[in-house]
Design a protein around this motif. Structure first.
Motif, PDB file in Angstrom:
ATOM      1  N   GLY A 154       6.055   7.388   6.211  1.00 15.18           N
ATOM      2  CA  GLY A 154       6.724   6.936   5.523  1.00 15.18           C
ATOM      3  C   GLY A 154       7.800   5.864   5.589  1.00 15.18           C
ATOM      4  O   GLY A 154       7.715   5.394   6.704  1.00 15.18           O
ATOM      5  N   LEU A 155       8.077   5.151   4.136  1.00 13.01           N
ATOM      6  CA  LEU A 155       8.664   4.070   4.145  1.00 13.01           C
ATOM      7  C   LEU A 155       9.672   4.184   3.654  1.00 13.01           C
ATOM      8  O   LEU A 155       9.121   4.373   2.985  1.00 13.01           O
ATOM      9  CB  LEU A 155       7.727   2.304   4.217  1.00 13.01           C
ATOM     10  CG  LEU A 155       6.515   2.537   5.338  1.00 13.01           C
ATOM     11  CD1 LEU A 155       5.173   2.590   4.552  1.00 13.01           C
ATOM     12  CD2 LEU A 155       6.460   1.142   5.735  1.00 13.01           C
ATOM     13  N   GLU A 156      11.157   3.321   4.181  1.00 15.56           N
ATOM     14  CA  GLU A 156      12.054   2.933   3.020  1.00 15.56           C
ATOM     15  C   GLU A 156      12.164   1.925   2.963  1.00 15.56           C
ATOM     16  O   GLU A 156      12.894   0.685   4.272  1.00 15.56           O
ATOM     17  CB  GLU A 156      12.654   3.611   4.214  1.00 15.56           C
ATOM     18  CG  GLU A 156      14.669   3.679   2.895  1.00 15.56           C
ATOM     19  CD  GLU A 156      15.278   4.741   3.349  1.00 15.56           C
ATOM     20  OE1 GLU A 156      15.721   5.373   4.627  1.00 15.56           O
ATOM     21  OE2 GLU A 156      16.143   4.502   2.729  1.00 15.56           O
TER      22      GLU A 156
ATOM     23  N   ILE B 210      12.454   0.529   6.649  1.00 10.73           N
ATOM     24  CA  ILE B 210      12.466   1.108   8.132  1.00 10.73           C
ATOM     25  C   ILE B 210      10.571   2.719   7.672  1.00 10.73           C
ATOM     26  O   ILE B 210      10.456   3.273   6.610  1.00 10.73           O
ATOM     27  CB  ILE B 210      13.593   2.038   8.523  1.00 10.73           C
ATOM     28  CG1 ILE B 210      14.587   1.046   8.246  1.00 10.73           C
ATOM     29  CG2 ILE B 210      13.309   3.096   9.615  1.00 10.73           C
ATOM     30  CD1 ILE B 210      15.464   2.142   7.980  1.00 10.73           C
ATOM     31  N   PHE B 211      10.337   2.363   9.270  1.00 16.11           N
ATOM     32  CA  PHE B 211       9.048   3.064   9.059  1.00 16.11           C
ATOM     33  C   PHE B 211       9.751   4.572   9.770  1.00 16.11           C
ATOM     34  O   PHE B 211       9.579   5.016  10.748  1.00 16.11           O
ATOM     35  CB  PHE B 211       8.397   2.369   9.639  1.00 16.11           C
ATOM     36  CG  PHE B 211       6.651   2.929   9.701  1.00 16.11           C
ATOM     37  CD1 PHE B 211       5.605   4.135   8.855  1.00 16.11           C
ATOM     38  CD2 PHE B 211       5.986   3.496  11.101  1.00 16.11           C
ATOM     39  CE1 PHE B 211       5.175   4.441   8.686  1.00 16.11           C
ATOM     40  CE2 PHE B 211       5.139   3.950  11.304  1.00 16.11           C
ATOM     41  CZ  PHE B 211       3.941   4.344   9.805  1.00 16.11           C
ATOM     42  N   ASN B 212       8.778   5.968   9.608  1.00 15.98           N
ATOM     43  CA  ASN B 212       8.740   6.892   9.606  1.00 15.98           C
ATOM     44  C   ASN B 212       7.330   7.708   9.705  1.00 15.98           C
ATOM     45  O   ASN B 212       6.327   7.705   9.731  1.00 15.98           O
ATOM     46  CB  ASN B 212       9.564   8.304   8.647  1.00 15.98           C
ATOM     47  CG  ASN B 212      10.015   9.187   9.323  1.00 15.98           C
ATOM     48  OD1 ASN B 212       9.111   9.879  10.394  1.00 15.98           O
ATOM     49  ND2 ASN B 212      10.894  10.678   8.784  1.00 15.98           N
ATOM     50  N   GLN B 213       7.343   6.951  11.684  1.00 17.19           N
ATOM     51  CA  GLN B 213       6.597   7.260  11.607  1.00 17.19           C
ATOM     52  C   GLN B 213       5.091   8.680  11.934  1.00 17.19           C
ATOM     53  O   GLN B 213       4.117   9.240  11.857  1.00 17.19           O
ATOM     54  CB  GLN B 213       5.552   6.941  13.293  1.00 17.19           C
ATOM     55  CG  GLN B 213       6.384   7.899  14.233  1.00 17.19           C
ATOM     56  CD  GLN B 213       5.543   7.774  15.566  1.00 17.19           C
ATOM     57  OE1 GLN B 213       4.777   8.038  16.281  1.00 17.19           O
ATOM     58  NE2 GLN B 213       6.915   7.015  16.748  1.00 17.19           N
TER      59      GLN B 213
ATOM     60  N   PRO C 256      -7.310  -3.712  -7.421  1.00 19.40           N
ATOM     61  CA  PRO C 256      -8.593  -4.101  -6.627  1.00 19.40           C
ATOM     62  C   PRO C 256      -7.060  -4.480  -5.437  1.00 19.40           C
ATOM     63  O   PRO C 256      -6.482  -5.102  -5.702  1.00 19.40           O
ATOM     64  CB  PRO C 256      -9.072  -5.404  -6.830  1.00 19.40           C
ATOM     65  CG  PRO C 256      -8.986  -4.743  -8.815  1.00 19.40           C
ATOM     66  CD  PRO C 256      -8.456  -4.378  -9.135  1.00 19.40           C
ATOM     67  N   ASP C 257      -8.117  -4.388  -4.368  1.00 19.46           N
ATOM     68  CA  ASP C 257      -7.139  -5.185  -2.597  1.00 19.46           C
ATOM     69  C   ASP C 257      -5.282  -4.332  -3.211  1.00 19.46           C
ATOM     70  O   ASP C 257      -4.697  -5.675  -2.459  1.00 19.46           O
ATOM     71  CB  ASP C 257      -7.332  -6.786  -2.749  1.00 19.46           C
ATOM     72  CG  ASP C 257      -8.911  -7.481  -2.960  1.00 19.46           C
ATOM     73  OD1 ASP C 257      -9.326  -6.572  -2.144  1.00 19.46           O
ATOM     74  OD2 ASP C 257      -8.916  -7.643  -3.490  1.00 19.46           O
ATOM     75  N   LEU C 258      -5.435  -3.574  -2.703  1.00 21.53           N
ATOM     76  CA  LEU C 258      -3.549  -3.163  -3.118  1.00 21.53           C
ATOM     77  C   LEU C 258      -3.129  -2.864  -2.170  1.00 21.53           C
ATOM     78  O   LEU C 258      -3.812  -2.501  -1.607  1.00 21.53           O
ATOM     79  CB  LEU C 258      -3.297  -1.785  -3.976  1.00 21.53           C
ATOM     80  CG  LEU C 258      -2.379  -1.176  -4.286  1.00 21.53           C
ATOM     81  CD1 LEU C 258      -1.231  -1.895  -5.120  1.00 21.53           C
ATOM     82  CD2 LEU C 258      -2.364   0.226  -4.521  1.00 21.53           C
ATOM     83  N   LYS C 259      -2.541  -3.456  -1.787  1.00 23.20           N
ATOM     84  CA  LYS C 259      -1.733  -2.960  -0.459  1.00 23.20           C
ATOM     85  C   LYS C 259      -0.612  -2.349  -0.447  1.00 23.20           C
ATOM     86  O   LYS C 259       0.601  -2.930  -0.847  1.00 23.20           O
ATOM     87  CB  LYS C 259      -1.052  -4.866   0.210  1.00 23.20           C
ATOM     88  CG  LYS C 259      -2.453  -6.321   0.398  1.00 23.20           C
ATOM     89  CD  LYS C 259      -1.466  -7.197   0.906  1.00 23.20           C
ATOM     90  CE  LYS C 259      -3.152  -7.819   1.222  1.00 23.20           C
ATOM     91  NZ  LYS C 259      -2.334  -9.858   1.741  1.00 23.20           N
ATOM     92  N   LEU C 260      -0.306  -1.498  -0.035  1.00 12.80           N
ATOM     93  CA  LEU C 260       0.281  -0.319   0.025  1.00 12.80           C
ATOM     94  C   LEU C 260      -0.299   1.246   0.372  1.00 12.80           C
ATOM     95  O   LEU C 260      -0.976   1.706   0.505  1.00 12.80           O
ATOM     96  CB  LEU C 260       0.441   0.165  -1.560  1.00 12.80           C
ATOM     97  CG  LEU C 260       2.053   1.120  -1.993  1.00 12.80           C
ATOM     98  CD1 LEU C 260       2.278   0.015  -1.895  1.00 12.80           C
ATOM     99  CD2 LEU C 260       1.891   1.828  -3.931  1.00 12.80           C
ATOM    100  N   ASN C 261       0.144   0.712   1.664  1.00 13.07           N
ATOM    101  CA  ASN C 261       0.426   1.868   3.373  1.00 13.07           C
ATOM    102  C   ASN C 261       1.010   3.207   2.667  1.00 13.07           C
ATOM    103  O   ASN C 261       2.139   2.605   3.507  1.00 13.07           O
ATOM    104  CB  ASN C 261      -0.289   1.864   4.017  1.00 13.07           C
ATOM    105  CG  ASN C 261      -1.938   0.424   3.981  1.00 13.07           C
ATOM    106  OD1 ASN C 261      -2.685   1.458   2.988  1.00 13.07           O
ATOM    107  ND2 ASN C 261      -1.972  -0.334   4.050  1.00 13.07           N
ATOM    108  N   GLY C 262       1.324   4.303   2.651  1.00 14.48           N
ATOM    109  CA  GLY C 262       2.278   4.445   3.535  1.00 14.48           C
ATOM    110  C   GLY C 262       3.808   5.062   2.007  1.00 14.48           C
ATOM    111  O   GLY C 262       2.177   4.790   0.874  1.00 14.48           O
ATOM    112  N   CYS C 263       3.791   6.596   2.164  1.00 18.94           N
ATOM    113  CA  CYS C 263       4.887   6.922   1.509  1.00 18.94           C
ATOM    114  C   CYS C 263       6.076   6.406   1.414  1.00 18.94           C
ATOM    115  O   CYS C 263       7.021   6.321   1.740  1.00 18.94           O
ATOM    116  CB  CYS C 263       5.021   8.654   1.641  1.00 18.94           C
ATOM    117  SG  CYS C 263       3.771   9.590   1.765  1.00 18.94           S
TER     118      CYS C 263
END
Ligand SMILES: Cc1cc2nc3c(=O)[nH]c(=O)nc-3n(C[C@H](O)[C@H](O)[C@H](O)COP(=O)(O)OP(=O)(O)OC[C@H]3O[C@@H](n4cnc5c(N)ncnc54)[C@H](O)[C@@H]3O)c2cc1C
Length: 393
Positions: free
Chosen positions: A132-134, A184-187, A272-279
């Motif tokens: 998850g990302l804030e 902030i990344f929540n692994q 195409p090529d969307l850069k978006l990884n995570g919630c």
């Protein structure tokens, strides 16, 4: 149908019971023989409760009733975030309820997710440990910095509560110019496909012998005679009833402290090529977005029009949709012209983030108010409701 209230708050008397359904003898016999446990609502809570009861006591007859063919509520309409709290949400909750109570809620979310994942294989419900990302508004850096400063504190809190190390970390944001350059990344958070989750839970429940009856809209509960009165003049007797109707509960019990809250969502065509990884979470979770098969799924914005969104009415509105579109263009410029689909769902909220789990009378148990984290809490609440039921039977 007009309803008149009796002295007992949960009893209603029908003035016009409506059209009688054309049931066969066999259908009538199956519907009107009372199960040992009747569960109202086939969302994640209702089905999870049924699985927990039936797994512990295979000898009991367990029946789940719902007005919709799948689910009319939130469980198949949600965004599929398998989350337990961003740093800003955690800080807000600790401030509002103190560390001890907040720890209990975080623990129920985490345990609920683990129970769900122990029942349904990850690949079946498309569970991905994406994290998850804030993200933060770059115009209000003070808020972002105050969250960054509390990362260590929140990590210690999560380690104490869940035994998970280094939950949150600050990472660079290189992809979204509108947001603050750090996030902030929540692994430990993930995502899933909510329809696959409900289908798999339903399949599991059927496999162990739980019965499902769809298409019965319960208008009121006649507790004195232990009967559900449904539209179409159908009466379903119950022995023990567990009510899992979340945002719709006040149609049956107006005194229960759960308020319906509509949430609107949109999804784009594949980009195409969307850069978006995570919630992604933004503004204490009021906005949420993720990548689903190369599309941007974005929801929330309820805080833009709070009063009008406290409703059971399904549908989308121009106010919320334009706030979402505006935000969508900040995530990916021009994406608002690529929207493919929009929808809404109804969740149940209240002053407390704690779900309600209590006996309403000797034979009616209520399990509702999951807020925006029902995917996480649902299985945990089902297990708890099952414990209450099994103690009483
Ligand atoms: C748009 C949206 C996005 C969300 N995103 C997330 C997310 O990403 N992650 C997360 O954890 N949570 C999310 N949530 C919240 C989560 O989906 C809910 O907390 C959860 O699904 C609630 O489950 P439930 O079983 O309690 O209720 P529901 O899924 O609402 O089920 C209640 C059931 O009761 C039935 N019912 C109601 N009244 C009657 C009646 N009178 N007669 C017969 N049947 C009746 C309904 O048809 C419904 O099927 C979101 C919610 C929405 C709306």
């Amino acid at each position: 149908m007009f309803l008149t209230k009796c002295s007992n708050k949960i009893n209603f008397v029908p003035i016009n019971a409506g059209k009688i359904m054309n049931f066969s003898f066999w259908e009538k016999q199956s519907l009107t023989s009372p199960a040992d446990v009747t569960i109202l609502g086939s969302g994640i809570v209702g089905i999870s409760t049924a699985i927990s009861v039936k797994s512990a006591r295979p000898d009991l007859r367990v029946k789940v009733i719902d007005k919709a063919c799948v689910s009319f509520g939130a469980s198949t309409k949600n965004a599929g975030f398998a989350c337990f709290g961003s740093v800003s949400e955690l800080l807000d909750d600790i401030k509002a309820m103190g560390e001890e109570d907040c720890a209990k809620i975080v623990e129920m979310r985490w345990k609920g997710l683990q129970l769900l994942r122990s029942r349904i294989p990850d690949e079946v419900m498309e569970y991905q440990s994406c994290g998850g990302l804030e993200v933060f508004n770059s115009d209000t850096p003070a808020f972002a910095y105050s969250c960054f400063e509390h990362i260590d504190y929140c990590n210690k809190f999560i380690e104490r509560t869940l035994g998970l190390k280094n939950c949150y970390s600050k990472i660079a944001n290189t992809d979204f110019r509108y947001f603050h350059p750090e996030m902030i990344f929540n692994q430990y958070e993930g995502s899933l496909n909510p329809v696959r989750m409900i289908q798999a839970l339903t399949e599991l429940a059927r496999k162990i012998g739980v019965e499902f009856v769809h298409g019965l809209d319960v208008s009121f509960i006649q507790s004195a005679d232990k009967k559900l009165i449904c539209r179409g003049d159908v009466e379903i007797p119950y022995k023990v009833l567990c009510v899992c109707t979340n945002g719709f509960t006040r149609q049956l019990f107006e005194e229960i402290e759960v308020v319906p809250a509509r949430n609107q969502v949109l999804i784009t065509r594949p980009i195409p090529d969307l850069k978006l990884n995570g919630c992604f979470h933004y503004d204490r979770g009021y906005f949420y977005f993720r990548n689903y098969e190369g599309r941007i799924l974005l929801g929330g914005a309820r805080n833009v029009d709070f009063q009008n969104e406290f409703t059971m009415e399904p549908g989308t509105t121009p106010v919320i949709q334009s706030a979402l579109e505006h935000f969508l263009d900040k995530i990916y410029p021009g994406a608002s012209s690529m929207i493919e689909h929009r929808w809404s769902g109804t969740l149940g909220v209240g002053f407390s983030k704690n779900p309600i789990c209590r006996w309403q009378d000797e034979y009616i148990l209520v399990g509702v108010r999951l807020g925006g984290m029902g995917v996480a809490i649902g299985s945990w609440l089902g297990e708890k409701l099952s414990g209450y039921i099994l103690e009483r039977i």
